[in-house]
Motif scaffolding. Structure first.
Motif, PDB file in Angstrom:
ATOM      1  N   ALA A  21       0.746  -1.219   0.057  1.00 26.09           N
ATOM      2  CA  ALA A  21      -0.035   0.024   0.024  1.00 26.09           C
ATOM      3  C   ALA A  21       0.918   1.208  -0.114  1.00 26.09           C
ATOM      4  O   ALA A  21       0.488   2.305  -0.663  1.00 26.09           O
ATOM      5  CB  ALA A  21      -0.925   0.027   1.231  1.00 26.09           C
ATOM      6  N   MET A  22       1.772   1.249   0.824  1.00 25.79           N
ATOM      7  CA  MET A  22       3.015   2.327   0.999  1.00 25.79           C
ATOM      8  C   MET A  22       3.440   2.567  -0.326  1.00 25.79           C
ATOM      9  O   MET A  22       3.518   3.703  -0.913  1.00 25.79           O
ATOM     10  CB  MET A  22       3.858   2.278   2.040  1.00 25.79           C
ATOM     11  N   LEU A  23       3.996   1.606  -0.926  1.00 23.83           N
ATOM     12  CA  LEU A  23       4.605   1.782  -2.375  1.00 23.83           C
ATOM     13  C   LEU A  23       3.568   2.276  -3.521  1.00 23.83           C
ATOM     14  O   LEU A  23       3.870   2.916  -4.243  1.00 23.83           O
ATOM     15  CB  LEU A  23       4.999   0.289  -2.831  1.00 23.83           C
ATOM     16  N   PHE A  24       2.210   1.865  -3.320  1.00 21.59           N
ATOM     17  CA  PHE A  24       1.412   2.285  -4.194  1.00 21.59           C
ATOM     18  C   PHE A  24       1.191   3.623  -4.022  1.00 21.59           C
ATOM     19  O   PHE A  24       1.248   4.474  -5.059  1.00 21.59           O
ATOM     20  CB  PHE A  24       0.063   1.617  -4.127  1.00 21.59           C
ATOM     21  N   ILE A  25       1.127   4.118  -2.643  1.00 19.46           N
ATOM     22  CA  ILE A  25       0.874   5.654  -2.546  1.00 19.46           C
ATOM     23  C   ILE A  25       1.922   6.459  -3.161  1.00 19.46           C
ATOM     24  O   ILE A  25       1.767   7.672  -3.762  1.00 19.46           O
ATOM     25  CB  ILE A  25       0.608   5.915  -0.973  1.00 19.46           C
ATOM     26  N   ILE A  26       3.162   5.918  -2.975  1.00 23.54           N
ATOM     27  CA  ILE A  26       4.455   6.748  -3.364  1.00 23.54           C
ATOM     28  C   ILE A  26       4.508   6.828  -4.858  1.00 23.54           C
ATOM     29  O   ILE A  26       4.767   7.980  -5.408  1.00 23.54           O
ATOM     30  CB  ILE A  26       5.673   6.135  -2.792  1.00 23.54           C
ATOM     31  N   GLN A  27       4.242   5.677  -5.518  1.00 25.29           N
ATOM     32  CA  GLN A  27       4.200   5.823  -6.809  1.00 25.29           C
ATOM     33  C   GLN A  27       2.895   6.567  -7.463  1.00 25.29           C
ATOM     34  O   GLN A  27       3.113   7.298  -8.480  1.00 25.29           O
ATOM     35  CB  GLN A  27       3.853   4.228  -7.422  1.00 25.29           C
ATOM     36  N   ASN A  28       1.933   6.431  -6.734  1.00 27.43           N
ATOM     37  CA  ASN A  28       0.761   7.473  -7.326  1.00 27.43           C
ATOM     38  C   ASN A  28       1.062   8.732  -7.202  1.00 27.43           C
ATOM     39  O   ASN A  28       0.628   9.565  -8.269  1.00 27.43           O
ATOM     40  CB  ASN A  28      -0.357   6.873  -6.493  1.00 27.43           C
ATOM     41  N   VAL A  29       1.492   9.311  -6.200  1.00 28.10           N
ATOM     42  CA  VAL A  29       1.698  10.590  -5.925  1.00 28.10           C
ATOM     43  C   VAL A  29       2.933  11.126  -6.793  1.00 28.10           C
ATOM     44  O   VAL A  29       2.635  12.322  -7.542  1.00 28.10           O
ATOM     45  CB  VAL A  29       2.390  10.855  -4.212  1.00 28.10           C
ATOM     46  N   HIS A  30       3.814  10.511  -7.127  1.00 34.31           N
ATOM     47  CA  HIS A  30       4.857  10.689  -8.107  1.00 34.31           C
ATOM     48  C   HIS A  30       4.098  11.116  -9.583  1.00 34.31           C
ATOM     49  O   HIS A  30       4.395  11.743 -10.125  1.00 34.31           O
ATOM     50  CB  HIS A  30       5.953   9.739  -8.158  1.00 34.31           C
ATOM     51  N   SER A  31       3.385  10.019  -9.580  1.00 39.95           N
ATOM     52  CA  SER A  31       2.762   9.774 -11.143  1.00 39.95           C
ATOM     53  C   SER A  31       1.812  11.437 -11.314  1.00 39.95           C
ATOM     54  O   SER A  31       1.715  11.772 -12.296  1.00 39.95           O
ATOM     55  CB  SER A  31       2.043   8.520 -11.317  1.00 39.95           C
ATOM     56  N   ILE A  32       1.351  11.649 -10.165  1.00 38.41           N
ATOM     57  CA  ILE A  32       0.291  12.841 -10.272  1.00 38.41           C
ATOM     58  C   ILE A  32       1.112  13.935 -10.456  1.00 38.41           C
ATOM     59  O   ILE A  32       0.873  14.853 -11.343  1.00 38.41           O
ATOM     60  CB  ILE A  32      -0.549  12.833  -8.790  1.00 38.41           C
ATOM     61  N   TRP A  33       2.264  14.355  -9.858  1.00 40.42           N
ATOM     62  CA  TRP A  33       3.023  15.456  -9.883  1.00 40.42           C
ATOM     63  C   TRP A  33       4.018  15.610 -11.313  1.00 40.42           C
ATOM     64  O   TRP A  33       3.917  16.440 -11.920  1.00 40.42           O
ATOM     65  CB  TRP A  33       4.377  15.414  -8.917  1.00 40.42           C
ATOM     66  N   ARG A  34       3.928  14.251 -11.900  1.00 40.41           N
ATOM     67  CA  ARG A  34       4.514  14.232 -13.326  1.00 40.41           C
ATOM     68  C   ARG A  34       3.624  14.482 -14.364  1.00 40.41           C
ATOM     69  O   ARG A  34       3.900  14.959 -15.366  1.00 40.41           O
ATOM     70  CB  ARG A  34       5.295  12.706 -13.263  1.00 40.41           C
ATOM     71  N   THR A  35       2.335  14.135 -13.954  1.00 38.13           N
ATOM     72  CA  THR A  35       1.408  14.081 -15.245  1.00 38.13           C
ATOM     73  C   THR A  35       0.440  15.527 -15.304  1.00 38.13           C
ATOM     74  O   THR A  35       0.172  16.209 -16.337  1.00 38.13           O
ATOM     75  CB  THR A  35       0.363  13.190 -14.901  1.00 38.13           C
ATOM     76  N   LEU A  36       0.432  16.203 -14.066  1.00 41.47           N
ATOM     77  CA  LEU A  36      -0.467  17.421 -14.065  1.00 41.47           C
ATOM     78  C   LEU A  36       0.232  18.711 -14.257  1.00 41.47           C
ATOM     79  O   LEU A  36       1.505  18.538 -13.612  1.00 41.47           O
ATOM     80  CB  LEU A  36      -1.266  17.384 -12.841  1.00 41.47           C
ATOM     81  N   ASP A  37      -0.024  19.623 -14.833  1.00 37.12           N
ATOM     82  CA  ASP A  37       0.723  20.856 -15.056  1.00 37.12           C
ATOM     83  C   ASP A  37       0.618  21.853 -14.099  1.00 37.12           C
ATOM     84  O   ASP A  37      -0.459  21.240 -12.970  1.00 37.12           O
ATOM     85  CB  ASP A  37       0.425  21.478 -16.428  1.00 37.12           C
ATOM     86  N   ARG A  38       1.109  22.916 -13.904  1.00 35.86           N
ATOM     87  CA  ARG A  38       0.997  23.539 -12.679  1.00 35.86           C
ATOM     88  C   ARG A  38      -0.149  24.290 -12.706  1.00 35.86           C
ATOM     89  O   ARG A  38      -0.774  24.464 -11.370  1.00 35.86           O
ATOM     90  CB  ARG A  38       2.160  24.639 -12.914  1.00 35.86           C
ATOM     91  N   ALA A  39      -0.921  24.656 -13.636  1.00 31.09           N
ATOM     92  CA  ALA A  39      -2.114  25.506 -13.560  1.00 31.09           C
ATOM     93  C   ALA A  39      -3.299  24.672 -12.974  1.00 31.09           C
ATOM     94  O   ALA A  39      -4.045  25.036 -12.068  1.00 31.09           O
ATOM     95  CB  ALA A  39      -2.465  25.971 -14.698  1.00 31.09           C
ATOM     96  N   LEU A  40      -3.051  23.229 -13.486  1.00 32.93           N
ATOM     97  CA  LEU A  40      -4.200  22.178 -12.772  1.00 32.93           C
ATOM     98  C   LEU A  40      -3.892  21.913 -11.146  1.00 32.93           C
ATOM     99  O   LEU A  40      -4.900  21.947 -10.500  1.00 32.93           O
ATOM    100  CB  LEU A  40      -4.179  21.241 -13.834  1.00 32.93           C
ATOM    101  N   LEU A  41      -2.665  21.706 -11.038  1.00 28.67           N
ATOM    102  CA  LEU A  41      -2.467  21.703  -9.839  1.00 28.67           C
ATOM    103  C   LEU A  41      -2.627  22.783  -8.822  1.00 28.67           C
ATOM    104  O   LEU A  41      -3.254  22.557  -7.729  1.00 28.67           O
ATOM    105  CB  LEU A  41      -0.952  21.327  -9.541  1.00 28.67           C
ATOM    106  N   ARG A  42      -2.589  23.811  -9.292  1.00 27.44           N
ATOM    107  CA  ARG A  42      -2.971  25.119  -8.720  1.00 27.44           C
ATOM    108  C   ARG A  42      -4.532  24.919  -8.427  1.00 27.44           C
ATOM    109  O   ARG A  42      -5.068  25.484  -7.219  1.00 27.44           O
ATOM    110  CB  ARG A  42      -2.673  26.402  -9.436  1.00 27.44           C
ATOM    111  N   ASP A  43      -5.329  24.797  -9.424  1.00 28.82           N
ATOM    112  CA  ASP A  43      -6.797  24.714  -9.076  1.00 28.82           C
ATOM    113  C   ASP A  43      -7.187  23.734  -8.255  1.00 28.82           C
ATOM    114  O   ASP A  43      -8.052  24.090  -7.348  1.00 28.82           O
ATOM    115  CB  ASP A  43      -7.472  24.444 -10.751  1.00 28.82           C
ATOM    116  N   ILE A  44      -6.687  22.454  -8.310  1.00 27.25           N
ATOM    117  CA  ILE A  44      -7.152  21.267  -7.289  1.00 27.25           C
ATOM    118  C   ILE A  44      -6.557  21.888  -5.993  1.00 27.25           C
ATOM    119  O   ILE A  44      -7.445  21.530  -4.828  1.00 27.25           O
ATOM    120  CB  ILE A  44      -6.323  20.083  -7.808  1.00 27.25           C
ATOM    121  N   THR A  45      -5.486  22.636  -5.806  1.00 31.81           N
ATOM    122  CA  THR A  45      -5.125  23.134  -4.329  1.00 31.81           C
ATOM    123  C   THR A  45      -6.180  24.181  -3.899  1.00 31.81           C
ATOM    124  O   THR A  45      -6.390  23.939  -2.814  1.00 31.81           O
ATOM    125  CB  THR A  45      -3.686  23.711  -4.359  1.00 31.81           C
TER     126      THR A  45
END
Length: 259
Positions: A27-51
């Motif tokens: 589970a921990m490995l999945f969470i780390i992989q998922n968070v890294h994939s999110i940061w790599r996939t989403l652009d700054r504008a979309l991350l700003r909106d989600i934040t």
């Protein structure tokens, strides 16, 4: 993302930037992989909106926790509900009905009725939820905000990343907001004077305004708004939003005619 380098006991050694650390479960490995994939996939504008949406949810959580405690509920209740239910409209409804002297069973049934809109949500986003236990977590994270952000993406990877980024953000911000609000509720009787309930819809409105530059989206949005406003005096909170989805039928019909 780090690379799997070996095992340590019952866990897994992961190397990242020259450092190694041990994960004791998948589970921990999945969470780390998922968070890294999110940061790599989403652009700054979309991350700003989600934040921004996550912060707005936290602010609404302040109001929710304060109202719950001011209504006589213990501090732990809105926090536990925030973690396990993770559905603001249902939680507000539950607190309101019970505080007014209604049956907890009736409050739960009303909450389930409000969350009936999640059925079409799930049918619209089968690919972003994952499989197995990950699908259970993905389903738990489903709400209006995660669905909106996911459906707004055209690329499947961005759709999945936006869904999980928003869902995990809300999973953190909503209970924390409820905890902070509950603490405030012990000293503040009327949270409405701060206008916290207006912040969240204001941010959502700001996010969707650019889409109204498209004529078809504008027609669908306005039609949905008319339906929701007409239904609001007669239906419980949350259901008018579900009926507003009928506005999409205008766009669907127009696309069918064009074919």
């Amino acid at each position: 993302m780090g690379t799997v380098a070996g095992v340590c006991g019952s866990g897994t050694i992961v190397r990242s930037s020259g450092h190694a650390f041990c994960l004791t479960n998948a589970a921990m490995l999945f969470i780390i992989q998922n968070v890294h994939s999110i940061w790599r996939t989403l652009d700054r504008a979309l991350l700003r909106d989600i934040t921004l949406v996550g912060l707005a949810v936290g602010v609404i959580g302040l109001s929710y926790g304060a109202i719950a405690v001011a209504s006589g509920f213990p501090l732990w209740l809105p926090v536990v509900l925030g973690l396990t239910v993770l559905a603001a409209s249902s939680e507000f409804l539950f607190i309101g009905i019970v505080a007014a002297g209604g049956s907890p069973v009736a409050a739960v049934l009303a909450g389930l009725l409000v969350n009936a809109r999640h059925v079409p949500f799930g049918l619209a986003l089968p690919d972003v939820l994952g499989s197995g236990w990950r699908r259970l977590l993905g389903t738990h994270l489903m709400n209006d905000e995660t669905v909106v952000f996911a459906l707004a993406q055209e690329d499947p990877e961005r759709k999945k990343a936006a869904y999980w980024a928003c869902g995990l953000g809300i999973l953190v911000c909503w209970p924390l907001g409820a905890l902070a609000g509950g603490a405030l509720g012990t000293v503040i009787d009327d949270t409405d004077v701060f206008g916290l309930d207006a912040m969240f819809p204001a941010i959502l409105l700001a996010l969707i305004v650019p889409a109204f530059g498209d004529r078809e989206k504008r027609r669908a949005g306005l039609a949905g708004a008319v339906v929701a406003l007409a239904a609001t005096p007669f239906l419980p909170a949350g259901l008018p939003v579900l009926l507003a989805l009928t506005g999409l039928s205008l766009t669907a019909a127009r696309e069918k005619d064009q074919r």
